[in-house]
Design an enzyme around this catalytic site. Structure first.
Site, short mmCIF file in Angstrom:
data_model
loop_
_atom_site.label_atom_id
_atom_site.label_comp_id
_atom_site.label_asym_id
_atom_site.label_seq_id
_atom_site.Cartn_x
_atom_site.Cartn_y
_atom_site.Cartn_z
N CYS A 168 0.79 -1.24 0.00
CA CYS A 168 0.00 0.00 0.00
C CYS A 168 0.82 1.29 0.00
CB CYS A 168 -0.95 0.01 1.20
SG CYS A 168 -2.23 -1.26 1.11
N PHE A 169 2.10 1.24 0.37
CA PHE A 169 2.89 2.47 0.37
C PHE A 169 3.35 2.86 -1.03
CE2 PHE A 169 6.15 -0.85 1.07
CZ PHE A 169 7.07 -0.54 0.09
#
Length: 394
Positions: A168-169
């Protein structure tokens, strides 16, 4: 003598752009199939043949209610899942079926978003010099970057970078990389694509692994694309939507195992610890201080905010820790509500939402009328990406 220091300096300077990297266009895409969050617990427990697990279903309903999500788009349809029952079990071997989907559909969904971004950019696609493709969904050779290049008909000499399984980053990571590429290669135009399909993570419920159930309540499908470049050609109609001023990545202290994922015969398994919101909110001010000290900014409410919506608890804790006004996370919460957690693509959707709302509201800049902003990506590691953004007049 082959060359002189001055000539090398001149070459080096000529190779690099003069100005900061800007986001010149944004496009997004989602599968047509979507599910309403209010109806999802009934659907999910029915399709996975788990309706006998009544207590767990009630727990899942509460998770969905607390998620603040209204709807999610998903490539997986009921018909497909009925034909592939192993994908509906909690831990049945099913990687081949999952891979067969994502290897084809991840580049296709990415193409949909890219076509929209290229159209908004308004320049011939032959001007694209670099492709950065990111997906947490599956792995293949040649990669989704190659497939996208073929689908779009880009030049065979386009310089490609493929990022698999970052998590998700990575929406922040692709911006950081695109910034470096654009600023260090004069005339570069970087096509950035994040495309995510949950076919690799979908599975039935388990009452002994509730962290897996959290993912089933949050994750969704979507793709976003950007054109990034420095020194926009105003005569050709290029204009930045946002400029990228700085970008940083860090691993949070004492966060080992907070978020991780593993590729197995059953697909990708995700594990989330309960203290993820606390870990992020505890450390976020340090990242902000380091990013904005050169600009002399310490009032976090003076910024426009784009934060990866890992879930409402993370956003709530960050707001509380920093004393943010409720409207700071409006664009972030809107994307979470309408699309769910699309992993790396989320922050790019939020950029799009922010510039559109800024135009609709008639404010002075693309950043909700404010000059400076911050984009945060959070994910496995626990890794945090911080990008300082500068808006432009509307």
């Amino acid at each position: 003598m082959v060359g002189t220091t001055s000539s090398l300096d001149e070459i080096r300077k000529a190779q690099r752009a003069d100005g900061p990297a800007g986001i010149l266009a944004i496009g997004t895409a989602n599968p047509a199939n979507h599910v309403l969050q209010a109806e999802y617990p009934d659907y999910y427990f029915r399709i996975t043949n788990s309706e006998h697990m009544t207590d767990l279903k009630e727990k899942f309903k509460r998770m969905c209610d607390k998620s603040t999500i209204r709807k999610r788009h998903m490539h997986l349809t009921e018909e497909f899942l009925k034909e592939n029952p192993n994908m509906c079990a909690y831990m049945a071997p099913s990687l081949d079926a999952r891979q067969d989907i994502v290897v084809v559909e991840v580049p296709k969904l990415g193409k949909e978003a890219a076509v929209k971004a290229i159209k908004e950019w308004g320049q011939p696609k032959s001007k694209i010099t670099h492709v950065v493709f990111c997906t947490t969904s599956g792995v293949d050779m040649p990669g989704a970057d190659y497939q996208l290049t073929k689908l779009l008909g880009l030049r065979p000499s386009v310089k490609r970078l493929m990022m698999y399984q970052q998590g998700c980053f990575a929406g922040g990571t692709v911006l950081r990389l695109a910034k470096d590429l654009a600023e260090n290669n004069r005339g570069a135009r970087v096509l950035v694509v994040c495309s995510e399909i949950t076919a690799v993570t979908f599975r039935g419920p388990s009452d002994t692994h509730l962290d897996s159930l959290v993912g089933q309540a949050l994750f969704s499908d979507g793709a976003a694309a950007l054109i990034v470049g420095s020194d926009p050609d105003v005569s050709a109609g290029e204009k930045p939507i946002f400029e990228m001023v700085s970008a940083a990545q860090t691993i949070l202290p004492d966060s080992d195992g907070a978020i991780d994922g593993h590729l197995r015969e059953v697909g990708i398994t995700f594990h989330l610890l309960k203290d993820v919101p606390g870990l992020i909110s505890k450390n976020i001010e340090k990242s902000l201080d380091e990013a904005f000290k050169p600009l002399g900014i310490s009032d976090w409410n003076s910024l426009f905010w784009i934060a990866h919506p890992g879930g409402p608890a993370i956003l709530d804790d960050v707001e509380k820790k920093l004393g943010l006004k409720a409207e700071k996370m409006r664009a972030t919460r809107h994307v979470l509500s309408e699309y769910g957690n699309m992993s790396s693509a989320c922050v790019l959707f939020i950029l799009d939402e922010m510039r559109r709302k800024s135009l609709d509201d008639g404010v002075a800049t693309t950043g909700e009328g404010l000059e400076w902003g911050v984009l945060f990506g959070f994910g496995p590691g626990l890794t945090v990406e911080t990008v300082v953004l500068h808006s432009v007049p509307v």
